[in-house]
Design an enzyme around this catalytic site. Sequence first.
Site, mmCIF file in Angstrom:
data_model
loop_
_atom_site.group_PDB
_atom_site.id
_atom_site.type_symbol
_atom_site.label_atom_id
_atom_site.label_comp_id
_atom_site.label_asym_id
_atom_site.label_seq_id
_atom_site.Cartn_x
_atom_site.Cartn_y
_atom_site.Cartn_z
ATOM 1 N N CYS A 163 -13.111 2.645 -2.198
ATOM 2 C CA CYS A 163 -12.349 1.651 -2.227
ATOM 3 C C CYS A 163 -11.405 1.238 -0.773
ATOM 4 C CB CYS A 163 -11.369 1.898 -3.423
ATOM 5 S SG CYS A 163 -9.732 0.558 -3.624
ATOM 6 N N ASP A 181 -8.552 0.644 -0.486
ATOM 7 C CA ASP A 181 -7.552 1.408 -1.096
ATOM 8 C C ASP A 181 -7.149 2.254 0.810
ATOM 9 O OD1 ASP A 181 -4.381 2.441 -1.538
ATOM 10 O OD2 ASP A 181 -5.522 1.315 -3.883
ATOM 11 N N ARG A 215 -4.871 4.791 0.667
ATOM 12 C CA ARG A 215 -4.214 6.068 -0.227
ATOM 13 C C ARG A 215 -5.463 7.154 0.300
ATOM 14 N NH1 ARG A 215 -0.886 3.639 -4.973
ATOM 15 N NH2 ARG A 215 -3.165 2.515 -4.890
ATOM 16 N N HIS A 255 -10.913 5.415 -7.719
ATOM 17 C CA HIS A 255 -9.242 6.213 -7.994
ATOM 18 C C HIS A 255 -8.105 5.412 -9.340
ATOM 19 C CE1 HIS A 255 -7.129 2.858 -5.430
ATOM 20 N NE2 HIS A 255 -8.186 2.832 -5.039
ATOM 21 N N CYS A 303 -5.982 1.926 -9.343
ATOM 22 C CA CYS A 303 -6.128 0.657 -8.490
ATOM 23 C C CYS A 303 -5.547 -0.350 -8.580
ATOM 24 C CB CYS A 303 -7.620 1.304 -8.297
ATOM 25 S SG CYS A 303 -8.799 -0.237 -7.062
#
Length: 203
Positions: A77, A79, A81, A133, A136
């Site tokens: 992803c 993302d 993080r 994760h 999401c």
Amino acid sequence: MPWPWRNLASSLMVNSFLPDWFGTLATTSISDCSLSEELDELLDRNKEWATNTSFAQPKLFPRLAKAQNPKILWIGCSDSRVPETEIFRANPGDFFVHRNIANVVREDDASLNSVLQYSIDGLNIKHIIVCGHYCCGGVKAAMDPPNLPAVNDWIKPISDLYQGSQISLIPLTLSPQRRAQHRPRGRGTGLAHPCPLQRTEQR
């Protein structure tokens, strides 16, 4: 149609800091904007990282300058993080990477198919990981679409899976221990279908 972020363009050249023999890794062109404090700090941290890494692993950058030899293709992803190199304490060169919102695998994604083809036929990678994760935002958006047409179009396969299969998605508020007890129904990946993988299976 003009790119929605075109007005953010500035006149900036950013080069990742590495020893001269390694060359320029990336260049980003932006126009009409001065360096911000945030960017100055980012470049300082990049220089510090390169210096410390060169000291701790003096053979790493010279080896990477010659070629890359990753063992794993990571489809993850976008993302911010969940950077794969950080969460696995990996080095540059350990992963060949493709990331997108909600780590969606679509048969019509030319970018993903080119990554698959090069990783299999060019880099001879044997292991492919598709990793999501918890919490999401892309999956959450698929359940409750925002007013973001491009994003909604991208995550449509997840929305279709959610709507059409009536799968039991794990509530985002549950603890990790409770989430592990759930087993959603339905298929969420098309990774077995793209042509590069079919050709590899035939070999």
